[in-house]
Design a protein around this motif. Structure first.
Motif, PDB file in Angstrom:
ATOM      1  N   TYR A 129      72.141  38.007  62.038  1.00  0.00           N
ATOM      2  CA  TYR A 129      71.141  38.278  63.064  1.00  0.00           C
ATOM      3  C   TYR A 129      71.686  37.828  64.416  1.00  0.00           C
ATOM      4  N   VAL A 130      71.039  38.299  65.491  1.00  0.00           N
ATOM      5  CA  VAL A 130      71.319  37.813  66.840  1.00  0.00           C
ATOM      6  C   VAL A 130      69.992  37.698  67.584  1.00  0.00           C
ATOM      7  N   LEU A 131      69.975  36.871  68.608  1.00  0.00           N
ATOM      8  CA  LEU A 131      68.811  36.810  69.478  1.00  0.00           C
ATOM      9  C   LEU A 131      68.732  38.086  70.309  1.00  0.00           C
ATOM     10  N   VAL A 132      67.515  38.496  70.640  1.00  0.00           N
ATOM     11  CA  VAL A 132      67.334  39.644  71.524  1.00  0.00           C
ATOM     12  C   VAL A 132      66.624  39.186  72.797  1.00  0.00           C
ATOM     13  N   PRO A 133      66.904  39.854  73.921  1.00  0.00           N
ATOM     14  CA  PRO A 133      66.202  39.544  75.167  1.00  0.00           C
ATOM     15  C   PRO A 133      64.728  39.911  75.058  1.00  0.00           C
ATOM     16  N   PRO A 134      63.880  39.175  75.789  1.00  0.00           N
ATOM     17  CA  PRO A 134      64.214  37.983  76.564  1.00  0.00           C
ATOM     18  C   PRO A 134      64.178  36.753  75.670  1.00  0.00           C
ATOM     19  N   ALA A 135      65.178  35.892  75.766  1.00  0.00           N
ATOM     20  CA  ALA A 135      65.204  34.665  74.974  1.00  0.00           C
ATOM     21  C   ALA A 135      65.697  33.523  75.855  1.00  0.00           C
ATOM     22  N   ARG A 136      65.169  32.336  75.601  1.00  0.00           N
ATOM     23  CA  ARG A 136      65.563  31.151  76.367  1.00  0.00           C
ATOM     24  C   ARG A 136      66.453  30.263  75.504  1.00  0.00           C
ATOM     25  N   LEU A 137      67.448  29.652  76.130  1.00  0.00           N
ATOM     26  CA  LEU A 137      68.369  28.758  75.452  1.00  0.00           C
ATOM     27  C   LEU A 137      68.357  27.396  76.140  1.00  0.00           C
TER      28      LEU A 137
ATOM     29  N   ILE B 281      64.675  37.138  66.945  1.00  0.00           N
ATOM     30  CA  ILE B 281      65.965  37.623  66.473  1.00  0.00           C
ATOM     31  C   ILE B 281      65.785  39.039  65.954  1.00  0.00           C
ATOM     32  N   THR B 282      66.885  39.768  65.877  1.00  0.00           N
ATOM     33  CA  THR B 282      66.882  41.051  65.194  1.00  0.00           C
ATOM     34  C   THR B 282      67.864  40.971  64.039  1.00  0.00           C
ATOM     35  N   ALA B 283      67.419  41.402  62.868  1.00  0.00           N
ATOM     36  CA  ALA B 283      68.253  41.389  61.670  1.00  0.00           C
ATOM     37  C   ALA B 283      69.231  42.557  61.722  1.00  0.00           C
ATOM     38  N   THR B 284      70.519  42.263  61.593  1.00  0.00           N
ATOM     39  CA  THR B 284      71.538  43.304  61.674  1.00  0.00           C
ATOM     40  C   THR B 284      71.865  43.855  60.282  1.00  0.00           C
ATOM     41  N   GLY B 285      72.559  44.994  60.277  1.00  0.00           N
ATOM     42  CA  GLY B 285      73.007  45.589  59.028  1.00  0.00           C
ATOM     43  C   GLY B 285      72.034  46.551  58.394  1.00  0.00           C
ATOM     44  N   MET B 286      70.866  46.743  58.986  1.00  0.00           N
ATOM     45  CA  MET B 286      69.922  47.732  58.461  1.00  0.00           C
ATOM     46  C   MET B 286      69.963  49.001  59.303  1.00  0.00           C
ATOM     47  N   VAL B 287      69.766  48.846  60.597  1.00  0.00           N
ATOM     48  CA  VAL B 287      69.802  49.964  61.529  1.00  0.00           C
ATOM     49  C   VAL B 287      70.999  49.830  62.465  1.00  0.00           C
ATOM     50  N   HIS B 288      71.336  48.614  62.791  1.00  0.00           N
ATOM     51  CA  HIS B 288      72.379  48.373  63.785  1.00  0.00           C
ATOM     52  C   HIS B 288      73.231  47.166  63.401  1.00  0.00           C
ATOM     53  N   ASP B 289      74.430  47.115  63.947  1.00  0.00           N
ATOM     54  CA  ASP B 289      75.294  45.948  63.903  1.00  0.00           C
ATOM     55  C   ASP B 289      75.430  45.427  65.326  1.00  0.00           C
ATOM     56  N   VAL B 290      76.051  44.257  65.462  1.00  0.00           N
ATOM     57  CA  VAL B 290      76.325  43.705  66.793  1.00  0.00           C
ATOM     58  C   VAL B 290      77.739  43.147  66.805  1.00  0.00           C
ATOM     59  N   LEU B 291      78.533  43.578  67.786  1.00  0.00           N
ATOM     60  CA  LEU B 291      79.853  43.024  68.034  1.00  0.00           C
ATOM     61  C   LEU B 291      79.690  41.965  69.121  1.00  0.00           C
ATOM     62  N   ASP B 292      80.050  40.745  68.783  1.00  0.00           N
ATOM     63  CA  ASP B 292      79.721  39.549  69.570  1.00  0.00           C
ATOM     64  C   ASP B 292      81.035  38.914  70.022  1.00  0.00           C
ATOM     65  N   VAL B 293      81.263  38.860  71.345  1.00  0.00           N
ATOM     66  CA  VAL B 293      82.537  38.383  71.875  1.00  0.00           C
ATOM     67  C   VAL B 293      82.295  37.365  72.986  1.00  0.00           C
ATOM     68  N   PRO B 294      83.326  36.561  73.337  1.00  0.00           N
ATOM     69  CA  PRO B 294      83.182  35.655  74.482  1.00  0.00           C
ATOM     70  C   PRO B 294      82.752  36.422  75.731  1.00  0.00           C
ATOM     71  N   LEU B 295      81.947  35.790  76.553  1.00  0.00           N
ATOM     72  CA  LEU B 295      81.312  36.472  77.676  1.00  0.00           C
ATOM     73  C   LEU B 295      82.316  37.129  78.615  1.00  0.00           C
ATOM     74  N   GLU B 296      83.329  36.404  79.030  1.00  0.00           N
ATOM     75  CA  GLU B 296      84.294  36.961  79.981  1.00  0.00           C
ATOM     76  C   GLU B 296      85.039  38.140  79.376  1.00  0.00           C
ATOM     77  N   ALA B 297      85.424  38.023  78.093  1.00  0.00           N
ATOM     78  CA  ALA B 297      86.089  39.138  77.425  1.00  0.00           C
ATOM     79  C   ALA B 297      85.162  40.346  77.342  1.00  0.00           C
ATOM     80  N   GLY B 298      83.894  40.105  77.073  1.00  0.00           N
ATOM     81  CA  GLY B 298      82.935  41.194  76.974  1.00  0.00           C
ATOM     82  C   GLY B 298      82.731  41.922  78.289  1.00  0.00           C
ATOM     83  N   ARG B 299      82.683  41.167  79.380  1.00  0.00           N
ATOM     84  CA  ARG B 299      82.505  41.803  80.688  1.00  0.00           C
ATOM     85  C   ARG B 299      83.698  42.692  81.027  1.00  0.00           C
ATOM     86  N   ARG B 300      84.900  42.209  80.719  1.00  0.00           N
ATOM     87  CA  ARG B 300      86.093  43.011  80.988  1.00  0.00           C
ATOM     88  C   ARG B 300      86.111  44.257  80.114  1.00  0.00           C
ATOM     89  N   ALA B 301      85.770  44.092  78.840  1.00  0.00           N
ATOM     90  CA  ALA B 301      85.773  45.233  77.932  1.00  0.00           C
ATOM     91  C   ALA B 301      84.740  46.268  78.354  1.00  0.00           C
TER      92      ALA B 301
END
Length: 260
Positions: free
Chosen positions: A198-206, A110-130
């Motif tokens: 936090y969020v997972l960073v690539p490469p990660a398995r689910l 994982i990468t801890a957010t709020g120190m160097v970067h933030d992450v905007l996290d959206v549903p996959l289809e919405a993200g692809r369109r955006a």
């Protein structure tokens, strides 16, 4: 909170590490290279994230459809840090990340957010369109990752500059979209990962043979989150409207079903 490497770089240094990351991401091991090449590729991708200044910490990984943490009914299998001290443990130190990666070759990170970067996290289809819309408009977009598969579980992760750090209290402002691990269910649409998240960073398995992978790698500079926010919220609203319309228009099924 780690060593903070990668936060302050000159122009020449930035160009150097961006070029190096781009070279790493273009590499593709041959099928005949085997597990050693896969491990090397994993380490290079993790180091590319750290080189971009994003602190890392080890995370759980899938064991079949369960989580490696062995917690019965784990609510976020393979998506959480190993240690409760992940915020202070997170680092960009190359040697430490290699020790973690080589010590547990299956671990996600994982990468801890709020120190160097933030992450905007959206549903996959919405993200692809955006993403398509943002690029068509010529707006600078930073690193983007996709997590999970198609449908409601898939998410798109837009990495941005942070709104502020504990050392910059006057520049930090709260947002109703703020998301922390314990509030994930409260934000089914747009989630804003900042301090304490936090969020997972690539490469990660689910679980279920899904993964987390880069669409745009960490060599891209982090943009101001506000330059992406309108496009992401619009895409999420359209996506939610389509889901609601589809559910409202679903044909009713008589019960019990009769035999033909």
């Amino acid at each position: 909170m780690g060593d903070g490497k990668g936060r302050y770089r000159g122009t020449e240094s930035r160009l150097s590490w961006e070029n190096r990351i781009a070279q790493w991401l273009r590499r593709r091991p041959r099928d005949t290279d085997g597990p050693d090449a896969d491990a090397s590729r994993r380490e290079e991708l993790l180091l590319a994230v750290a080189e971009a200044g994003m602190p890392l910490a080890p995370a759980a990984y899938p064991v079949a459809y369960r989580c490696s943490c062995e917690r019965i009914g784990c609510p976020i299998p393979a998506r959480h840090p190993v240690s409760f001290a992940w915020q202070t443990q997170s680092t960009t130190d190359r040697a430490q990340i290699l020790r973690w990666a080589q010590g547990d070759p299956q671990a996600n990170f994982i990468t801890a957010t709020g120190m160097v970067h933030d992450v905007l996290d959206v549903p996959l289809e919405a993200g692809r369109r955006a993403l398509e819309s943002l690029l068509d408009q010529g707006i600078e977009v930073g690193p983007v990752a996709e997590a999970g598969g198609e449908g409601e579980e898939g998410r798109a992760l837009f990495f941005t500059a942070t709104r502020g750090t504990p050392a910059d209290e006057d520049e930090w402002w709260p947002c109703e979209l703020d998301c922390r691990p314990e509030t994930m269910d409260e934000h089914p649409g747009l989630r804003w990962h900042c301090r304490g998240s936090y969020v997972l960073v690539p490469p990660a398995r689910l679980p279920g043979d899904h993964d987390v992978h880069w669409v745009r790698g960490p060599e891209h500079p982090l943009p101001d989150p506000l330059t992406l926010l309108e496009s992401l919220t619009d895409a999420c609203a359209r996506y939610a409207g389509e889901i609601e319309a589809a559910e409202d228009g679903a044909p009713e099924v008589a019960w019990p079903l009769g035999r033909r």
